[in-house]
Motif scaffolding. Structure first.
Motif, PDB file in Angstrom:
ATOM      1  N   ALA A   1      49.726  41.253  31.634  1.00  0.00           N
ATOM      2  CA  ALA A   1      50.371  40.668  32.830  1.00  0.00           C
ATOM      3  C   ALA A   1      49.663  41.187  34.080  1.00  0.00           C
ATOM      4  O   ALA A   1      49.331  40.413  35.000  1.00  0.00           O
ATOM      5  N   ALA A   2      49.393  42.493  34.095  1.00  0.00           N
ATOM      6  CA  ALA A   2      48.699  43.086  35.253  1.00  0.00           C
ATOM      7  C   ALA A   2      47.309  42.486  35.413  1.00  0.00           C
ATOM      8  O   ALA A   2      46.844  42.234  36.531  1.00  0.00           O
ATOM      9  N   PHE A   3      46.647  42.250  34.260  1.00  0.00           N
ATOM     10  CA  PHE A   3      45.297  41.681  34.298  1.00  0.00           C
ATOM     11  C   PHE A   3      45.302  40.305  34.972  1.00  0.00           C
ATOM     12  O   PHE A   3      44.464  39.999  35.822  1.00  0.00           O
ATOM     13  N   PHE A   4      46.289  39.477  34.590  1.00  0.00           N
ATOM     14  CA  PHE A   4      46.337  38.138  35.179  1.00  0.00           C
ATOM     15  C   PHE A   4      46.809  38.157  36.634  1.00  0.00           C
ATOM     16  O   PHE A   4      46.500  37.266  37.412  1.00  0.00           O
ATOM     17  N   LEU A   5      47.580  39.180  36.972  1.00  0.00           N
ATOM     18  CA  LEU A   5      48.060  39.284  38.372  1.00  0.00           C
ATOM     19  C   LEU A   5      46.989  39.854  39.302  1.00  0.00           C
ATOM     20  O   LEU A   5      47.075  39.713  40.522  1.00  0.00           O
ATOM     21  N   ALA A   6      45.996  40.516  38.710  1.00  0.00           N
ATOM     22  CA  ALA A   6      45.018  41.259  39.521  1.00  0.00           C
ATOM     23  C   ALA A   6      44.348  40.431  40.627  1.00  0.00           C
ATOM     24  O   ALA A   6      44.270  40.905  41.767  1.00  0.00           O
ATOM     25  N   PRO A   7      43.863  39.197  40.340  1.00  0.00           N
ATOM     26  CA  PRO A   7      43.227  38.456  41.430  1.00  0.00           C
ATOM     27  C   PRO A   7      44.163  38.234  42.616  1.00  0.00           C
ATOM     28  O   PRO A   7      43.781  38.425  43.775  1.00  0.00           O
ATOM     29  N   ASN A   8      45.413  37.851  42.310  1.00  0.00           N
ATOM     30  CA  ASN A   8      46.383  37.646  43.389  1.00  0.00           C
ATOM     31  C   ASN A   8      46.662  38.933  44.137  1.00  0.00           C
ATOM     32  O   ASN A   8      46.765  38.944  45.370  1.00  0.00           O
ATOM     33  N   MET A   9      46.796  40.013  43.381  1.00  0.00           N
ATOM     34  CA  MET A   9      47.081  41.305  44.003  1.00  0.00           C
ATOM     35  C   MET A   9      45.923  41.749  44.897  1.00  0.00           C
ATOM     36  O   MET A   9      46.136  42.340  45.951  1.00  0.00           O
ATOM     37  N   ALA A  10      44.692  41.430  44.451  1.00  0.00           N
ATOM     38  CA  ALA A  10      43.515  41.801  45.253  1.00  0.00           C
ATOM     39  C   ALA A  10      43.554  41.062  46.591  1.00  0.00           C
ATOM     40  O   ALA A  10      43.329  41.663  47.654  1.00  0.00           O
ATOM     41  N   ILE A  11      43.867  39.777  46.538  1.00  0.00           N
ATOM     42  CA  ILE A  11      43.944  38.982  47.779  1.00  0.00           C
ATOM     43  C   ILE A  11      45.066  39.524  48.663  1.00  0.00           C
ATOM     44  O   ILE A  11      44.903  39.706  49.873  1.00  0.00           O
ATOM     45  N   PHE A  12      46.211  39.804  48.038  1.00  0.00           N
ATOM     46  CA  PHE A  12      47.357  40.343  48.789  1.00  0.00           C
ATOM     47  C   PHE A  12      46.983  41.679  49.444  1.00  0.00           C
ATOM     48  O   PHE A  12      47.295  41.925  50.609  1.00  0.00           O
TER      49      PHE A  12
ATOM     50  N   ARG B   1      45.161  44.087  22.739  1.00  0.00           N
ATOM     51  CA  ARG B   1      45.371  45.180  21.784  1.00  0.00           C
ATOM     52  C   ARG B   1      45.381  46.529  22.509  1.00  0.00           C
ATOM     53  O   ARG B   1      46.169  47.406  22.246  1.00  0.00           O
ATOM     54  N   LYS B   2      44.447  46.639  23.465  1.00  0.00           N
ATOM     55  CA  LYS B   2      44.284  47.933  24.164  1.00  0.00           C
ATOM     56  C   LYS B   2      45.399  48.179  25.185  1.00  0.00           C
ATOM     57  O   LYS B   2      45.855  49.307  25.363  1.00  0.00           O
ATOM     58  N   THR B   3      45.764  47.136  25.921  1.00  0.00           N
ATOM     59  CA  THR B   3      46.681  47.359  27.061  1.00  0.00           C
ATOM     60  C   THR B   3      48.123  46.971  26.762  1.00  0.00           C
ATOM     61  O   THR B   3      49.023  47.343  27.530  1.00  0.00           O
ATOM     62  N   GLY B   4      48.323  46.174  25.757  1.00  0.00           N
ATOM     63  CA  GLY B   4      49.683  45.719  25.468  1.00  0.00           C
ATOM     64  C   GLY B   4      50.047  44.556  26.375  1.00  0.00           C
ATOM     65  O   GLY B   4      49.271  44.150  27.245  1.00  0.00           O
TER      66      GLY B   4
END
Lengths: 421, 338
Positions: free
Chosen positions: B42-53, B34-37
């Motif tokens: 999508a960014a939330f679910f990508l975050a762990p991968n992005m952190a590792i990258f 609701r808050k982020t749309g």
């Protein structure tokens, strides 16, 4: 930003290369040319028996690890506590001054003082360690092949050309692939170069451009390689500053004459056995001298150690006269401890070739040129050796002429000197 | 699950627990959505991968770039001096780019030339070899499973083991010369002669990796509908025509993947070639990664700044190759969609 990046980089390097010991432990990085690794471990076991509170771990590694990986570990502050090293001078900034921790610093100065400058930063008087052995470069020949070919061994004052020509005759007669081999190492080719009259050190103490005598010897070495007289596998089949010994080719009777040094005696004794007769010939003569290059390996303590007191206790034990004597007698290495030398040695071998070879090398120390004696304590030796190896290797492979190689050697050295400032 | 499709009591209990857990997670996730749309989720679910990258790719890349702007032999950045683009100008200081001897960093250009030649030859030969192997292994031959394993086995070997095995084969007193002498032929100095050492490094690299690319092409071949071949057979189409008109076009997406992966891998050649030839004779098998390694770590006076600059330049080449791959894949997808 720079600081945080620096910390991240350091953490990364530390994770990748950490070999440092925990408090109470002493970690030693050790390489072996022959049997000395086993002897050293026996001596450490003795130490452990009397000092159960100090846990000593010996990491036995290849010589290339000491040469290539240890400097990076030290620069990252993650080296071992003690290491056996040959490039003692160029890494001198990483050594610990053991003086305040030693039982009797005077004993060290008296017995190991002659070589302390080889491992000290210029102008310093620290005690960072001791030489586990003193070495001298020199040649060996396969006497059985000479006898079978009916070629007499050239005499004591024989020149490089005499030895190589005689070996070539033997190689041809006995169908041996190569007459002569010399390790792919700047240190190794420096003895012969000095015999030809070379001097690497300029009047200002900095590297001098290659002189005519050095060029003359190197040109000869390149020619021997092009003519198929010297072992191509050693110098040509590698690049850059890669170190490559030719000991296996000599042990397998693939070369008649091999120029290496006194440290190979125990190796030959064990591996050649009774397969053929071999003799040490010292260093052949050039127009200026008949000199080998002095050197050796030193056991040094690291500045970054967390346990300097324990490290000093281990070093005190290993440098003590009875232990140094046992190490020399069992490994057949020439000791640096003066008390050991004065007390005489009973080398633990019945091998007559090894005994004769040891005598030959002891005798050869009397003809070592002053220019050669200066180099182990000269800061730029390794820089010059590295440039020599990589460019002479390229010239041997036909990538450049000898003259082009000489120009590159001078510019490489100048560039490294500039980069180090 | 029971044969009649009903869940056992324990399985039902487990499902109930999972359901409850999902219910608990559901509340914050719905709130977050609701808050982020949708984009925010999508960014939330990508975050762990992005952190590792970020930690393992982006940050090292930035550090490497910063190193390339510094000079000296110290490892820690705080002990290094800022020199700007000096390391890059050092590399590009050449009288004539086609003559490495006219360059200040001649060995870099020799290594770049060797790498380019290696990439062109190795990748073309690799694709041909992988294609032929895949075509053969796709046919009904005796012991097909065994042969597939044989071709894939070298991929499982450590590059150092690969390099050592082939060094023992190629060295002067190695297996190959032994066999040649046994056949009455003159032995050859495989690793001390420039051309043979270069081609040996290409051959060994193909041997070590061909199994992997064969597997990709084999998967592509098996995905081609059989009825196309049956229709061609019924029309009496020749085998060559079937290959050029059916197999090759339909295998193109896999071939592009193989091409790009092989290109990237070939640019990064180091381990097995280093163990096999140590970069010799002279510098004839000195490739870019070895140059970077020797400059940064193995030479008497290390120059991490120059090594970092060389690796950034090599990285730029790899980025270009990756962009080419992406463009080719997109073009292929569009073609397929039409």
């Amino acid at each position: 930003m720079m600081k945080s990046i620096s910390i991240l980089a350091a953490a990364g390097i530390a994770l990748l290369s950490s070999t440092a010991a925990f408090a109470g432990d002493v970690r030693i990085m050790w390489y072996s040319d022959g049997v000395e690794g086993q002897v050293f471990k026996d001596l450490i076991a003795k130490f452990q028996k009397d000092n159960p509170d100090i846990k000593v771990t010996v990491d036995e590694v290849a010589y290339s690890t000491i040469k290539e990986q240890l400097p990076v570990q030290l620069a990252a502050g993650n080296g071992p506590d003690i290491a056996r090293v040959t490039n003692l001078k160029s890494l001198a900034q990483y050594w610990l001054d053991l003086t305040p921790y030693l039982k009797d610093a005077e004993f060290w100065k008296k017995n190991y003082g002659d070589q302390l400058d080889w491992m000290r930063p210029d102008g310093s008087n620290i005690i960072p360690g001791f030489m586990t052995q003193i070495t001298l470069t020199g040649g060996f020949v396969n006497k059985t092949l000479f006898d079978q070919a009916g070629v007499a061994l050239p005499g004591e004052k024989a020149t490089w050309e005499d030895w190589v020509n005689a070996s070539a005759k033997v190689a041809k007669s006995q169908q041996v692939p190569y007459a002569f081999a010399i390790d792919r190492s700047g240190h190794r080719i420096t003895g012969p170069a000095i015999s030809y009259g070379a001097n690497y050190i300029g009047k200002d103490g900095m590297p001098a451009p290659l002189d005519d005598a050095a060029k003359k010897y190197l040109t000869q070495l390149i020619k021997w390689n092009a003519d198929g007289v010297s072992d191509k596998d050693v110098w040509v089949s590698a690049s850059g500053t890669t170190y490559k010994p030719a000991a296996d080719d000599f042990i397998n009777a693939q070369v008649v004459m091999y120029y290496a040094g006194s440290w190979q005696i125990p190796n030959f004794m064990t591996k050649i056995g009774t397969n053929f007769d071999w003799v040490a010939i010292g260093s052949p003569c050039g127009p200026a001298a008949c000199t080998g290059m002095p050197g050796g390996a030193g056991l040094v303590a690291m500045k970054d150690t967390k346990n300097p007191k324990d490290v000093a206790k281990v070093m005190d034990f290993l440098a003590s006269t009875p232990i140094a004597k046992e190490f020399a007698e069992r490994t057949l290495f020439l000791p640096s401890n003066k008390e050991v030398v004065a007390g005489g040695l009973d080398f633990k071998t019945d091998n007559k070739f090894a005994k004769e070879a040891l005598n030959t090398f002891v005798k050869a120390t009397t003809t070592t040129a002053p220019e050669a004696l200066k180099l182990p304590g000269w800061k730029w030796s390794d820089t010059v050796y590295g440039a020599l190896v990589s460019r002479v290797g390229q010239a041997m492979a036909g990538e450049m002429t000898a003259d082009e190689a000489f120009k590159r050697i001078d510019s490489d050295i100048a560039e490294k000197v500039k980069a180090a400032k | 699950m029971k044969a009649n499709g009903l869940l056992s009591a324990s399985q039902s209990a487990l499902m109930a627990v999972v359901g409850r857990l999902m219910g608990i997670i559901d509340v914050p996730l719905r709130y977050l959505q609701r808050k982020t749309g949708q984009t925010g989720m999508a960014a939330f679910f990508l975050a762990p991968n992005m952190a590792i990258f970020t930690v393992f790719v982006l940050v090292p890349f930035v550090i490497n770039f910063v190193y390339s702007l510094t000079g000296g032999s110290a490892i820690f950045l705080s002990e290094r001096s800022f020199v700007g683009a000096e390391q890059y100008s050092e590399i590009f200081a050449c009288g004539n780019y086609l003559d490495p001897n006219s360059c200040k960093q001649d060995v870099f250009w020799i290594a770049a030339g060797n790498t380019a030649a290696f990439v062109v030859l190795q990748v073309s030969l690799m694709i041909v070899a992988a294609l032929i192997t895949a075509l053969i292994l796709n046919r009904e031959i005796i012991g097909r499973g065994f042969w597939r394993a044989v071709f894939f086995f070298p991929v499982l070997l450590s590059p150092v083991v690969t390099g050592l095995i082939w060094r023992w084969i190629f060295q002067r007193q190695g297996v190959l010369n032994g066999v040649m002498q046994g056949l009455g032929l003159e032995p050859h100095d495989w690793l001390t002669e420039r051309n043979s050492a270069f081609f040996a490094s290409i051959g060994v690299s193909i041997w070590a990796h061909v199994g992997f690319y064969t597997l990709i092409l084999l998967a592509g071949l098996q995905a081609i509908p059989k009825d196309l071949y049956e229709a061609a057979q019924m029309d009496g189409t020749s085998r060559q025509r079937v290959f050029w008109r059916i197999t090759l076009p339909l295998l193109m997406p896999n071939l592009i993947v193989v091409l790009v992966l092989a290109l990237i891998k070939a640019v990064q050649i180091f381990d097995e070639a280093f163990v096999l030839t140590h970069g010799g004779p002279g510098t004839s098998t000195m490739y870019l990664v070895q140059y970077i390694y020797e400059t940064g770590f193995a030479s008497e006076l290390r120059n991490p700044g120059l090594a970092a600059a060389a690796s950034i330049l090599m990285g730029a080449v790899l980025v270009v190759l990756t962009l080419v791959q992406m463009a080719a894949s997109r073009r292929n997808e569009k073609k397929g969609a039409r």
